[in-house]
Structures are given as structure tokens and as C-alpha cells.
Design a protein around this motif. Sequence first.
Motif, mmCIF file in Angstrom:
data_model
loop_
_atom_site.group_PDB
_atom_site.id
_atom_site.type_symbol
_atom_site.label_atom_id
_atom_site.label_comp_id
_atom_site.label_asym_id
_atom_site.label_seq_id
_atom_site.Cartn_x
_atom_site.Cartn_y
_atom_site.Cartn_z
ATOM 1 N N ILE A 125 0.876 -1.139 -0.012
ATOM 2 C CA ILE A 125 0.042 0.002 0.033
ATOM 3 C C ILE A 125 1.218 1.194 0.245
ATOM 4 O O ILE A 125 1.687 1.358 0.933
ATOM 5 C CB ILE A 125 -1.005 0.046 1.248
ATOM 6 N N GLU A 126 0.519 1.925 -0.797
ATOM 7 C CA GLU A 126 1.422 3.265 -1.144
ATOM 8 C C GLU A 126 0.421 4.395 -1.253
ATOM 9 O O GLU A 126 -0.627 4.119 -2.080
ATOM 10 C CB GLU A 126 2.271 3.319 -2.441
ATOM 11 N N GLU A 175 7.547 -5.885 3.975
ATOM 12 C CA GLU A 175 6.363 -6.506 3.970
ATOM 13 C C GLU A 175 5.424 -5.598 5.156
ATOM 14 O O GLU A 175 5.717 -5.542 6.242
ATOM 15 C CB GLU A 175 6.113 -7.855 4.153
ATOM 16 N N GLY A 176 4.115 -5.153 4.643
ATOM 17 C CA GLY A 176 3.200 -4.587 5.570
ATOM 18 C C GLY A 176 3.375 -3.315 5.801
ATOM 19 O O GLY A 176 2.670 -2.833 6.523
ATOM 20 N N THR A 177 4.247 -2.507 5.153
ATOM 21 C CA THR A 177 4.488 -1.080 5.539
ATOM 22 C C THR A 177 3.473 -0.441 4.572
ATOM 23 O O THR A 177 3.046 -0.832 3.472
ATOM 24 C CB THR A 177 6.016 -0.785 5.249
ATOM 25 N N ILE A 178 3.329 0.698 5.071
ATOM 26 C CA ILE A 178 2.186 1.765 4.243
ATOM 27 C C ILE A 178 2.918 2.810 3.917
ATOM 28 O O ILE A 178 3.367 3.781 4.778
ATOM 29 C CB ILE A 178 0.968 2.117 5.078
ATOM 30 N N LEU A 196 -2.605 0.055 -4.319
ATOM 31 C CA LEU A 196 -2.536 -1.197 -3.801
ATOM 32 C C LEU A 196 -2.075 -2.114 -4.872
ATOM 33 O O LEU A 196 -2.729 -2.420 -5.856
ATOM 34 C CB LEU A 196 -4.162 -1.773 -3.311
ATOM 35 N N VAL A 197 -1.037 -2.688 -4.560
ATOM 36 C CA VAL A 197 -0.275 -3.485 -5.508
ATOM 37 C C VAL A 197 0.536 -4.626 -5.095
ATOM 38 O O VAL A 197 0.881 -4.803 -4.132
ATOM 39 C CB VAL A 197 0.833 -2.498 -6.625
ATOM 40 N N THR A 198 0.173 -5.807 -6.088
ATOM 41 C CA THR A 198 0.945 -7.121 -5.781
ATOM 42 C C THR A 198 1.426 -7.551 -7.078
ATOM 43 O O THR A 198 1.491 -6.972 -8.196
ATOM 44 C CB THR A 198 -0.050 -8.112 -5.148
ATOM 45 N N GLU A 199 1.919 -8.757 -7.115
ATOM 46 C CA GLU A 199 2.605 -9.352 -8.513
ATOM 47 C C GLU A 199 1.647 -9.398 -9.431
ATOM 48 O O GLU A 199 0.617 -10.141 -9.487
ATOM 49 C CB GLU A 199 3.273 -10.574 -7.895
#
Length: 242
Positions: A125-126, A175-178, A196-199
Motif C-alpha cells: 500500500i502506497e 512487507e506490511g508497511t504503508i 494497492l499493488v501485488t505481483e
Amino acid sequence: MTSIGIYGSLGRMGTAIRDILTVQGVRLAGGADAGDDPAELARAADALVDFSTASALGVHLAAARDAGTPIVIGTTGLTPADHAAIDEAARDIAVLQTGNTSLGVVLLARLVREAATRLGPDWDIEIVEAHHRHKLDAPSGTALMLGEAAAAGRGVALGDVRVADRAGLSGARAEGTIGFASLRGGSIVGDHNVILVTEGERIELAHYAQDRAIFARGAVRAALWLAGQPAGRYTMDAVLGL
């Protein structure tokens, strides 16, 4: 008719609120700025809105509390001590504190929380925000509000996972940081984008403010609603019945 008093009435938001009160036919109890008596305004109004400065918050809360007048606080850049003062005042009066009075942003925060709840920790999450060159605080109060929503969705405290500046950092993203990024320039009213980004995939939830009047309309709606509430601390969610 409910009357509304404005702390910081000569600022950008104070002026916008005055204009909205005129358009909506809501009575203005008056305004108070640096050098004016905040207690006099608190006694004259049925509800107060404060978009002044964080340094003036304590005085304004004290005046509202002494007069028994509800107050909407839209001032950003607040410290933990400021929030403690708000909690204390809320024992005696209705206080609504928010990082953003836009109704659209309130709904965005709810969507962010829902997304963070449903998606796993492998989704990063950014939060990217942009404001005009005169903005005093960074990240913005709205960005922090969205970060709080994301953290709440994951069941963690934002202070434990927040990364506000990556300058000088090395290594992979934890992992888990914003994460937060702040842009400043020109006359940008307020842009907020939660990524919100993932592979292999990405979701973007965004809000773009094009006119300061949206915040003024939300602030007036909140003040009119707050005028009828018992003592306690409230958020914009309550105004919308969320």
C-alpha cells in the motif's frame, strides 16, 4: 436557525465556508482570527468550525468548552498532545475532528479500509498526495486519514507500519508497511491516490479535489449535524451515517 462561527475566517477555507453559508442561507455567527476574542465567538454561535492553525487549537477548544458550543476541527498538522486535548474537550462538548471534510474523501477512506481488509499482506500500500505550494504539513492530514483507514483494515497501528520518507533507505520494501509520498506545487487543491499493488496487478483508489468549495460544503454539513449531538468525539463517518 443554527448559526455557525468560523475560527480562521480570513483564510482560504474560512472564506470558502463564508461563501457556502451565504449560498445555503445558513446564518453566520461571525469569525475570529489572530487578535480576536475566541470566547466571544464561541458564545455567539450554535456550532463552530476551526480551520485556523494547530497552534491555536488549545485556545479554541477551551473557548468552545467554556461556552458549551460544539466544534468541527478541520485544522491539520495536529500532534498527539492536540488529540489528547480534543479527547478531553469531548467529555463536555461535541467535537468532530477530521483530516478532510470532503464527503467524497470520507467514502474513499471507507473503500480503502475495505480493500485493506480483504486483500492479503502481499499487497503493498502506497499513498501519494499532491497539494499547492503553500501547504504547511506533509504528509497531508487526508493522506494520514487514508493511511489510518488502511492500517485499521489490516488491524495494525499506522505508527508501527508508516514509512514517510525513503530517502537514504536501502534494501527491499518491508512487507506490511504503508508508504507515503508528498508532492507540492502550484495551485493544486488536493489530489490523493491510494495504490494497492501485488505481483501482476494493481488497484488505485483516488480522489481529486478541483474546488475548495467541496471542503466548505462538507464542513457546513458537519457543523449543522454536530449542533444536535451530545458530548463526544465524532468523525465524518457519523455525518454520513456510515
